[in-house]
Every structure is written in structure tokens, then in C-alpha cells.
Write a protein that holds these residues in place. Structure first.
Motif, PDB file in Angstrom:
ATOM      1  N   MET A 155       4.418   9.556  -9.795  1.00  0.00           N
ATOM      2  CA  MET A 155       3.977   9.638 -10.978  1.00  0.00           C
ATOM      3  C   MET A 155       3.375  11.062 -11.155  1.00  0.00           C
ATOM      4  O   MET A 155       3.237  11.428 -12.437  1.00  0.00           O
ATOM      5  CB  MET A 155       3.060   8.490 -11.210  1.00  0.00           C
ATOM      6  CG  MET A 155       2.429   8.419 -12.575  1.00  0.00           C
ATOM      7  SD  MET A 155       1.254   6.949 -12.507  1.00  0.00           S
ATOM      8  CE  MET A 155       0.295   7.130 -11.645  1.00  0.00           C
ATOM      9  N   MET A 156       2.903  11.612 -10.181  1.00  0.00           N
ATOM     10  CA  MET A 156       2.095  12.993 -10.284  1.00  0.00           C
ATOM     11  C   MET A 156       3.201  14.177  -9.868  1.00  0.00           C
ATOM     12  O   MET A 156       2.839  14.901  -9.375  1.00  0.00           O
ATOM     13  CB  MET A 156       1.046  12.867  -9.580  1.00  0.00           C
ATOM     14  CG  MET A 156      -0.062  11.981  -9.878  1.00  0.00           C
ATOM     15  SD  MET A 156      -1.457  12.147  -9.134  1.00  0.00           S
ATOM     16  CE  MET A 156      -2.441  10.659  -9.319  1.00  0.00           C
ATOM     17  N   ILE A 157       4.504  14.025 -10.153  1.00  0.00           N
ATOM     18  CA  ILE A 157       5.512  15.106  -9.839  1.00  0.00           C
ATOM     19  C   ILE A 157       5.331  16.189 -10.445  1.00  0.00           C
ATOM     20  O   ILE A 157       5.679  17.308  -9.836  1.00  0.00           O
ATOM     21  CB  ILE A 157       6.873  14.317  -9.928  1.00  0.00           C
ATOM     22  CG1 ILE A 157       7.923  15.150  -9.177  1.00  0.00           C
ATOM     23  CG2 ILE A 157       7.211  14.313 -11.377  1.00  0.00           C
ATOM     24  CD1 ILE A 157       9.128  14.589  -9.270  1.00  0.00           C
ATOM     25  N   GLU A 158       4.686  16.078 -11.637  1.00  0.00           N
ATOM     26  CA  GLU A 158       4.362  17.447 -12.484  1.00  0.00           C
ATOM     27  C   GLU A 158       3.554  18.165 -11.663  1.00  0.00           C
ATOM     28  O   GLU A 158       3.311  19.411 -11.887  1.00  0.00           O
ATOM     29  CB  GLU A 158       4.195  17.097 -13.684  1.00  0.00           C
ATOM     30  CG  GLU A 158       2.570  16.480 -14.102  1.00  0.00           C
ATOM     31  CD  GLU A 158       2.428  14.971 -13.669  1.00  0.00           C
ATOM     32  OE1 GLU A 158       1.396  14.484 -13.848  1.00  0.00           O
ATOM     33  OE2 GLU A 158       3.590  14.184 -13.755  1.00  0.00           O
ATOM     34  N   ASN A 159       2.649  17.768 -10.811  1.00  0.00           N
ATOM     35  CA  ASN A 159       1.603  18.546 -10.090  1.00  0.00           C
ATOM     36  C   ASN A 159       2.343  19.395  -8.916  1.00  0.00           C
ATOM     37  O   ASN A 159       1.734  20.371  -8.386  1.00  0.00           O
ATOM     38  CB  ASN A 159       0.762  17.553  -9.275  1.00  0.00           C
ATOM     39  CG  ASN A 159      -0.283  16.995 -10.641  1.00  0.00           C
ATOM     40  OD1 ASN A 159      -0.417  17.547 -11.671  1.00  0.00           O
ATOM     41  ND2 ASN A 159      -0.963  15.780  -9.930  1.00  0.00           N
ATOM     42  N   GLY A 160       3.607  19.343  -8.763  1.00  0.00           N
ATOM     43  CA  GLY A 160       4.333  20.056  -7.957  1.00  0.00           C
ATOM     44  C   GLY A 160       4.344  19.336  -6.411  1.00  0.00           C
ATOM     45  O   GLY A 160       4.078  18.282  -6.266  1.00  0.00           O
ATOM     46  N   GLY A 161       5.064  20.038  -5.562  1.00  0.00           N
ATOM     47  CA  GLY A 161       5.407  19.726  -4.240  1.00  0.00           C
ATOM     48  C   GLY A 161       6.724  18.801  -4.375  1.00  0.00           C
ATOM     49  O   GLY A 161       7.559  19.086  -5.448  1.00  0.00           O
TER      50      GLY A 161
ATOM     51  N   ALA B  43      11.485  14.145  -1.423  1.00  0.00           N
ATOM     52  CA  ALA B  43      11.876  14.243  -0.016  1.00  0.00           C
ATOM     53  C   ALA B  43      10.755  14.082   1.138  1.00  0.00           C
ATOM     54  O   ALA B  43      11.321  13.527   2.049  1.00  0.00           O
ATOM     55  CB  ALA B  43      11.873  16.083   0.097  1.00  0.00           C
ATOM     56  N   ASN B  44       9.479  13.964   0.780  1.00  0.00           N
ATOM     57  CA  ASN B  44       8.701  13.613   1.520  1.00  0.00           C
ATOM     58  C   ASN B  44       8.746  11.970   1.658  1.00  0.00           C
ATOM     59  O   ASN B  44       8.644  11.520   2.797  1.00  0.00           O
ATOM     60  CB  ASN B  44       7.008  13.685   0.925  1.00  0.00           C
ATOM     61  CG  ASN B  44       6.771  15.251   1.207  1.00  0.00           C
ATOM     62  OD1 ASN B  44       7.584  16.052   1.849  1.00  0.00           O
ATOM     63  ND2 ASN B  44       5.677  15.825   0.483  1.00  0.00           N
ATOM     64  N   ASN B  45       9.050  11.400   0.640  1.00  0.00           N
ATOM     65  CA  ASN B  45       9.446   9.794   0.741  1.00  0.00           C
ATOM     66  C   ASN B  45      10.609   9.556   1.570  1.00  0.00           C
ATOM     67  O   ASN B  45      10.516   8.758   2.399  1.00  0.00           O
ATOM     68  CB  ASN B  45       9.446   9.334  -0.460  1.00  0.00           C
ATOM     69  CG  ASN B  45       8.350   9.183  -1.304  1.00  0.00           C
ATOM     70  OD1 ASN B  45       7.327   9.080  -0.821  1.00  0.00           O
ATOM     71  ND2 ASN B  45       8.513   8.830  -2.794  1.00  0.00           N
TER      72      ASN B  45
ATOM     73  N   SER C 274       0.893  -1.145   0.038  1.00  0.00           N
ATOM     74  CA  SER C 274       0.078  -0.082   0.022  1.00  0.00           C
ATOM     75  C   SER C 274       0.943   1.414  -0.102  1.00  0.00           C
ATOM     76  O   SER C 274       0.472   2.234  -0.742  1.00  0.00           O
ATOM     77  CB  SER C 274      -0.720  -0.185   1.273  1.00  0.00           C
ATOM     78  OG  SER C 274      -1.702   1.224   1.227  1.00  0.00           O
ATOM     79  N   LYS C 275       1.936   1.252   0.694  1.00  0.00           N
ATOM     80  CA  LYS C 275       2.699   2.412   0.840  1.00  0.00           C
ATOM     81  C   LYS C 275       3.467   2.594  -0.246  1.00  0.00           C
ATOM     82  O   LYS C 275       3.664   3.858  -0.826  1.00  0.00           O
ATOM     83  CB  LYS C 275       3.822   2.172   2.147  1.00  0.00           C
ATOM     84  CG  LYS C 275       4.754   3.248   2.417  1.00  0.00           C
ATOM     85  CD  LYS C 275       5.746   2.884   3.597  1.00  0.00           C
ATOM     86  CE  LYS C 275       6.865   3.754   3.467  1.00  0.00           C
ATOM     87  NZ  LYS C 275       7.818   3.192   4.511  1.00  0.00           N
ATOM     88  N   THR C 276       4.040   1.512  -1.130  1.00  0.00           N
ATOM     89  CA  THR C 276       4.788   1.664  -2.222  1.00  0.00           C
ATOM     90  C   THR C 276       3.654   2.254  -3.459  1.00  0.00           C
ATOM     91  O   THR C 276       4.342   3.074  -4.219  1.00  0.00           O
ATOM     92  CB  THR C 276       5.193   0.300  -2.692  1.00  0.00           C
ATOM     93  OG1 THR C 276       5.970  -0.285  -1.584  1.00  0.00           O
ATOM     94  CG2 THR C 276       6.082   0.487  -3.877  1.00  0.00           C
ATOM     95  N   VAL C 277       2.554   1.876  -3.493  1.00  0.00           N
ATOM     96  CA  VAL C 277       1.732   2.151  -4.329  1.00  0.00           C
ATOM     97  C   VAL C 277       1.462   3.478  -4.167  1.00  0.00           C
ATOM     98  O   VAL C 277       1.225   4.600  -5.229  1.00  0.00           O
ATOM     99  CB  VAL C 277       0.421   1.402  -4.449  1.00  0.00           C
ATOM    100  CG1 VAL C 277      -0.787   2.181  -5.276  1.00  0.00           C
ATOM    101  CG2 VAL C 277       0.466   0.015  -4.869  1.00  0.00           C
TER     102      VAL C 277
ATOM    103  N   GLU D  36       3.593   5.843  -2.740  1.00  0.00           N
ATOM    104  CA  GLU D  36       4.615   6.701  -3.217  1.00  0.00           C
ATOM    105  C   GLU D  36       4.770   6.599  -4.615  1.00  0.00           C
ATOM    106  O   GLU D  36       5.135   7.460  -5.199  1.00  0.00           O
ATOM    107  CB  GLU D  36       5.719   5.986  -2.338  1.00  0.00           C
ATOM    108  CG  GLU D  36       5.850   6.130  -0.858  1.00  0.00           C
ATOM    109  CD  GLU D  36       7.029   5.627  -0.172  1.00  0.00           C
ATOM    110  OE1 GLU D  36       7.880   4.967  -1.134  1.00  0.00           O
ATOM    111  OE2 GLU D  36       7.300   5.805   0.937  1.00  0.00           O
ATOM    112  N   GLY D  37       4.432   5.529  -5.131  1.00  0.00           N
ATOM    113  CA  GLY D  37       4.638   5.543  -6.723  1.00  0.00           C
ATOM    114  C   GLY D  37       3.486   6.426  -7.320  1.00  0.00           C
ATOM    115  O   GLY D  37       3.809   7.208  -8.281  1.00  0.00           O
TER     116      GLY D  37
END
Length: 183
Positions: A97-103, A107-109, A87-90, A92-93
Motif C-alpha cells: 500500500m505504501m509502494i509510493e514511498n519507494g523501495g 521483490a522483498n515479498n 499478521s504477515k499478510t497485513v 505485506e499489504g
């Protein structure tokens, strides 16, 4: 004129008796009595009492578990840990996968990876309900067989002795008859 007369004098005879008393004796011997009392017979059937104390739950509360229980718990814990990891890996994935949305998903991972909960259990004091006590009382069956007494009686006949008394008969006075003629 004178008439001749006949005079008669009679004397009755008397019999005399000498009677001796008879002798009689009666003796009653006691009866012969035999009494035999066989003892009673007693049979005892006993089922012993049974006390069962199950302290498995109390030992588990103190973390003194059996090997089988530990294997079962570890298998369940491994499965749950695997499911949590997936569940955690999904999650984080999905964030990566949505890195383009910002944030800052990378670092959070990393921060989440350093946050690790350690669980240390010293065990608990067992509750009173954790020890199961079961008691089955003993069962005793007593059976008696009373034997009747054997009584034998021999009745003895009475001893009777009788001697008749002799009787002597004699003439106390003989009979007589006197006849006289007078003119």
C-alpha cells in the motif's frame, strides 16, 4: 482285860483290759479334671498396595503422544499459524500500500516467500522427573479373639474306712473282804 478286836482285810478288785488296735484307712482319689482349650480366632483385613506409574510426559518427550494430545497440539499450531499468516499478510499489504514511498516491496515479498523454516523434531530423551511414580503401601489389620479355656473339676470325696478295735474287759482280781474277831 482284853478287848475284842475286829480285823478286816480287804483286797481291791482289778479289771483287766485286752485292747486290739483299731483299723483305719483313708484313701483320697484324685480329682477328675477336664481342660478344653478352644483355638483362638484370627481375622486379617488387608488392603493391597497400589503402585501408579504415569509415563505420559516421558512418552510425549519421545514424541509418542496420544491421539487426543496430537489433535490438541495441531489445533493450537493451526491457530498460531493462521494468526502468523494474517499478521504477515497485513504487513505485506501495508508495504504494498505504501509502494509510493519507494523501495522494492514486491521483490522483498518474493524473497520472504522462499524463506521457509522447516522444523524436524526427533524427540528428546525424557527427564527423570517426566515419569511420575506414586506408591501407596498395603494396609494390614490383624485382630485376635482369644477364647478362654474350659476347665471342669470334679472333686472326689476321700474314702474313709474305720474298724474300731474290740476291747475285752475281764476281772483280773476280784475284790474281797475278810473279817476276823479276836478276843
Amino acid at each position: 482285860m482284853q478287848i475284842p478286836q475286829i480285823r478286816m482285810e480287804s483286797q481291791a478288785g482289778r479289771i483287766g483290759l485286752n485292747i486290739n488296735k483299731p483299723i483305719q484307712s483313708i484313701e483320697q482319689p484324685q480329682a477328675d479334671l477336664s481342660i478344653e482349650q478352644p483355638p483362638a480366632e484370627m481375622t486379617i483385613n488387608r488392603q493391597p498396595s497400589r503402585l501408579t506409574i504415569d509415563q505420559t510426559l516421558a512418552r510425549e518427550n519421545l514424541d509418542l503422544k496420544s491421539v487426543f494430545k496430537r489433535v490438541e497440539e495441531n489445533a493450537q499450531l493451526g491457530y498460531q499459524t493462521l494468526m502468523n499468516y494474517i499478521s504477515k499478510t497485513v504487513q505485506e499489504g501495508d508495504e504494498l500500500m505504501m509502494i509510493e514511498n519507494g523501495g522494492t516491496p514486491i521483490a522483498n515479498n518474493g524473497v520472504r516467500a522462499l524463506e521457509h523454516e522447516s522444523v524436524f523434531n526427533t524427540g528428546n530423551t525424557p527427564s527423570q522427573e517426566s515419569v511420575k511414580v506414586e506408591y501407596k503401601p498395603a494396609k494390614v489389620d490383624i485382630e485376635w479373639k482369644r477364647n478362654r479355656p474350659n476347665i471342669q473339676v470334679q472333686i472326689n470325696r476321700p474314702i474313709h474306712e474305720y474298724t474300731p478295735g474290740p476291747v475285752d474287759v475281764y476281772m483280773q482280781q476280784y475284790p474281797s473282804l475278810k473279817i476276823d474277831f479276836t478276843l
